[in-house]
Design an enzyme around this catalytic site. Structure first.
Site, PDB file in Angstrom:
ATOM      1  N   LYS A 176       0.850  -1.193   0.000  1.00 39.82           N
ATOM      2  CA  LYS A 176       0.000   0.000   0.000  1.00 39.82           C
ATOM      3  C   LYS A 176       0.885   1.242   0.000  1.00 39.82           C
ATOM      4  O   LYS A 176       1.465   1.609   1.018  1.00 39.82           O
ATOM      5  CB  LYS A 176      -0.928   0.060   1.222  1.00 39.82           C
ATOM      6  CG  LYS A 176      -1.994   1.150   0.998  1.00 39.82           C
ATOM      7  CD  LYS A 176      -2.572   1.742   2.241  1.00 39.82           C
ATOM      8  CE  LYS A 176      -1.792   2.854   2.844  1.00 39.82           C
ATOM      9  NZ  LYS A 176      -1.749   4.101   2.073  1.00 39.82           N
ATOM     10  N   GLY A 228       6.757   4.504   8.341  1.00 40.78           N
ATOM     11  CA  GLY A 228       6.052   5.782   8.376  1.00 40.78           C
ATOM     12  C   GLY A 228       6.271   6.466   9.711  1.00 40.78           C
ATOM     13  O   GLY A 228       7.285   6.220  10.391  1.00 40.78           O
ATOM     14  N   SER A 229       5.335   7.302  10.085  1.00 41.13           N
ATOM     15  CA  SER A 229       5.509   8.120  11.285  1.00 41.13           C
ATOM     16  C   SER A 229       5.317   7.285  12.551  1.00 41.13           C
ATOM     17  O   SER A 229       4.615   6.264  12.553  1.00 41.13           O
ATOM     18  CB  SER A 229       4.496   9.258  11.265  1.00 41.13           C
ATOM     19  OG  SER A 229       3.188   8.721  11.305  1.00 41.13           O
ATOM     20  N   THR A 230       5.902   7.760  13.632  1.00 38.79           N
ATOM     21  CA  THR A 230       5.744   7.088  14.920  1.00 38.79           C
ATOM     22  C   THR A 230       4.283   7.126  15.356  1.00 38.79           C
ATOM     23  O   THR A 230       3.766   6.141  15.904  1.00 38.79           O
ATOM     24  CB  THR A 230       6.675   7.742  15.962  1.00 38.79           C
ATOM     25  OG1 THR A 230       8.030   7.497  15.531  1.00 38.79           O
ATOM     26  CG2 THR A 230       6.477   7.167  17.349  1.00 38.79           C
ATOM     27  N   GLU A 250       9.020   0.570  11.142  1.00 36.33           N
ATOM     28  CA  GLU A 250      10.175   1.431  10.841  1.00 36.33           C
ATOM     29  C   GLU A 250       9.668   2.866  10.911  1.00 36.33           C
ATOM     30  O   GLU A 250       8.934   3.312  10.026  1.00 36.33           O
ATOM     31  CB  GLU A 250      10.719   1.137   9.438  1.00 36.33           C
ATOM     32  CG  GLU A 250      11.303  -0.250   9.273  1.00 36.33           C
ATOM     33  CD  GLU A 250      12.673  -0.405   9.941  1.00 36.33           C
ATOM     34  OE1 GLU A 250      13.251   0.608  10.369  1.00 36.33           O
ATOM     35  OE2 GLU A 250      13.131  -1.549  10.050  1.00 36.33           O
ATOM     36  N   CYS A 285      14.323   9.567   6.804  1.00 31.60           N
ATOM     37  CA  CYS A 285      14.144   9.147   8.200  1.00 31.60           C
ATOM     38  C   CYS A 285      15.426   9.287   9.002  1.00 31.60           C
ATOM     39  O   CYS A 285      15.378   9.593  10.189  1.00 31.60           O
ATOM     40  CB  CYS A 285      13.607   7.723   8.262  1.00 31.60           C
ATOM     41  SG  CYS A 285      14.654   6.555   7.377  1.00 31.60           S
ATOM     42  N   GLU A 384      10.400  15.549  15.175  1.00 34.04           N
ATOM     43  CA  GLU A 384      10.845  15.268  13.805  1.00 34.04           C
ATOM     44  C   GLU A 384      10.136  16.266  12.885  1.00 34.04           C
ATOM     45  O   GLU A 384       8.909  16.277  12.790  1.00 34.04           O
ATOM     46  CB  GLU A 384      10.477  13.835  13.404  1.00 34.04           C
ATOM     47  CG  GLU A 384      10.976  13.501  12.005  1.00 34.04           C
ATOM     48  CD  GLU A 384      10.533  12.122  11.513  1.00 34.04           C
ATOM     49  OE1 GLU A 384       9.339  11.799  11.622  1.00 34.04           O
ATOM     50  OE2 GLU A 384      11.390  11.385  11.002  1.00 34.04           O
TER      51      GLU A 384
END
Ligand code: NAD
Length: 478
Positions: A176, A228-230, A250, A285, A384
């Site tokens: 996706k 992706g994002s945390t 990740e 990242c 971030e």
């Protein structure tokens, strides 16, 4: 115009009834193409196709050597299309085109070629003496259907880091892509077909969060591999835990570049520090956005960064001379600008940048920005930003540098810069991060594990350890 109608299931684009998503250039807002948001029915069909391909099709009976060869052919076919794929990633992500050749496509083929070799060498079963005197056959079997959820910043590279080890293990995949950058991943199906991968081994469903959620909670998915994002990773991890679904996460980072007091501030070092922050317009990242500098050399390092960053050419990502393109969208630009403005009103000093560059009003441009006199506890040092902004933080001695580098919710990566590699390596060994580069801005090696400590993630991609994430072990005790 690059239009992909529907979902890619079992080797074909199947027209969908979902919403049509326009993919826009972050550089000028023009429409580059469209994809269709997958419905839950499309996700069901994609997962079914992956299940069938993994259990009863030709893929189910491949040997490791055959899978290694398939990964190699995929590398060849991506390589054969590297120019058009780099053009498309550059257009949809805003990556400077010259950098995209290596930083988006070269690394994608690099991952695939590395995994061809790793797959040839991987031990998929071994026999060992049992603890009670007999023999045990330990088999490493494919985990099954993998749902791979991608970010927009490096769509093909992050896809390759999931696909290569998953294919090596014998898994099948439903990818996706992000709705911000689904076009190159869609075009990648041409390489999949040319490489002769059996239908259903790689399927693609586009769409936003709802499509991702449908994949994450699908009972036919055995493993989620998410980059992706945390914030999203926490939700996905919780959803997977509810069904005991395996997952690798990740996530984000706020990595440090530690400049030791003996550093030689030559062109290579300053260029490396700048690349470590500004590559892909700061949207990487492992960007080393906290530059930690000894108090004794603070002014000198800030001055060198100011000069180097101030010279960077900002503009159209398609132009081969461009070094900094736009950030991905308006929301990202507004969020980054707001954090920089709050830092400034809190006493931080904008050394260079901090403004929108002149004459680039039709895209989401931010001038590359260096912010000095920042405390490691400040919002701008802890959040971030995912844009071309670095903070420079002073430290007292090596212990203080290590303590400040480790004082972060994240733990993805770091770089250490020194005239003495052995000393840099001793500092690296004290950092609570997944990977560290010494005198280089690139803390990722495809043949070695990559991933995060703390809130930067769970699990590892890269190297043979990346395959470990896509196998289930079975012990047969004789
Ligand atoms: P994001 O978390 O917003 O979205 C990533 C993907 O997840 C998209 O495809 C999105 O549609 C999907 N998604 C979002 N919420 C979901 C949910 N609840 N359930 C299922 N799917 C969901 O991240 P982004 O803005 O696309 O990417 C930038 C982030 O990715 C940064 O934080 C960056 O550090 C991180 N990143 C990490 C690595 C790494 O290897 N650690 C690599 C690249 C990017």
């Amino acid at each position: 115009m690059h239009d992909y109608d529907g979902a890619y299931i079992s080797g074909k684009w199947r027209s969908g009834t979902g919403e049509r998503i326009a993919v826009c250039s972050p550089a000028d807002g023009s429409i580059l193409g469209h994809v269709t948001a997958a419905t839950t029915g499309d996700v069901d069909a994609a997962v079914d196709a992956a299940r069938q391909a993994g259990t009863s099709g030709p893929w189910a009976s491949t040997t490791a050597a055959e899978r290694a060869a398939a990964i190699g052919r995929l590398a060849d076919e991506v390589q054969a299309r590297s120019g058009v794929l780099a053009d498309l990633v550059s257009a949809e992500v805003g990556s400077p085109r010259k950098w995209a050749s290596f930083g988006q496509i070269g690394v994608t083929t690099g991952v695939l070629r590395t995994y061809q070799k790793i797959t040839e060498d991987f031990v998929f079963e071994d026999t060992r003496p049992s603890a009670t005197g007999g023999q045990v056959l330990v088999q490493r079997l494919p985990v099954g259907v993998v749902g791979a959820i991608l970010p927009w910043n490096a769509p093909l590279f992050t896809a390759a880091l999931k696909l290569a080890p998953a294919l090596a293990a014998g898994c099948t995949v439903v990818l996706k892509p992000s709705p911000e950058a689904p076009l190159a991943v869609s075009m990648f199906t041409e390489a999949v077909e040319a490489a002769g991968l059996p239908d259903g081994v790689i399927n693609i469903v586009s769409g936003d969060v709802a499509t991702g959620e449908a994949l994450v909670s699908h009972p036919g998915v055995d493993k989620i591999s998410f980059t992706g994002s945390t914030a999203a990773g926490k939700k996905i991890g919780a959803a997977c835990a509810a069904d005991v679904r395996r997952c690798v996460l990740e996530l984000g980072g706020k990595s440090a570049a530690i400049v030791l007091d003996d550093v030689v501030l030559d062109e290579e070092t300053v260029g490396g520090l700048v690349t470590g922050v500004m590559a892909n317009n700061g949207q990487i990242c492992v960007a080393q956005t906290r530059i930690l500098v000894p108090g004794s050399r603070y002014g000198e390092v800030v001055g060198a960064l100011e000069a180097a960053v101030g010279r960077m050419k900002i503009g159209d990502p398609a132009d081969r001379g461009t070094q900094i393109g736009p950030v991905i969208n308006r929301a990202a630009r507004d969020r980054i600008e707001a954090v920089v403005a709050r830092a400034q009103s809190g006493g931080a000093r904008i050394v260079t940048g901090g403004v929108r560059p002149d004459g680039l009003d039709s895209g989401w441009f931010i001038a590359p920005t260096i912010v000095a006199d920042v405390d490691n506890g400040a919002e701008i040092a802890r959040t971030e930003l995912f844009g071309p902004v670095a903070v420079v933080i002073a430290y007292r001695d090596d212990d203080d540098a290590v303590a400040q580098a480790n004082d972060s919710d994240y733990g993805l990566a770091a770089a250490v810069w020194s005239a003495d590699r052995a000393r840099a390596a001793r500092i690296a060994a004290r950092l609570r991060v997944g990977s560290v580069s010494i005198n280089s801005p690139g803390p990722i090696d495809f043949g070695s594990p990559f991933g995060g400590f703390k809130q930067s993630g769970i699990g590892r991609e890269g190297g043979p350890e990346g395959i470990d994430g896509f196998v289930e072990s079975r012990s047969i005790i004789f």
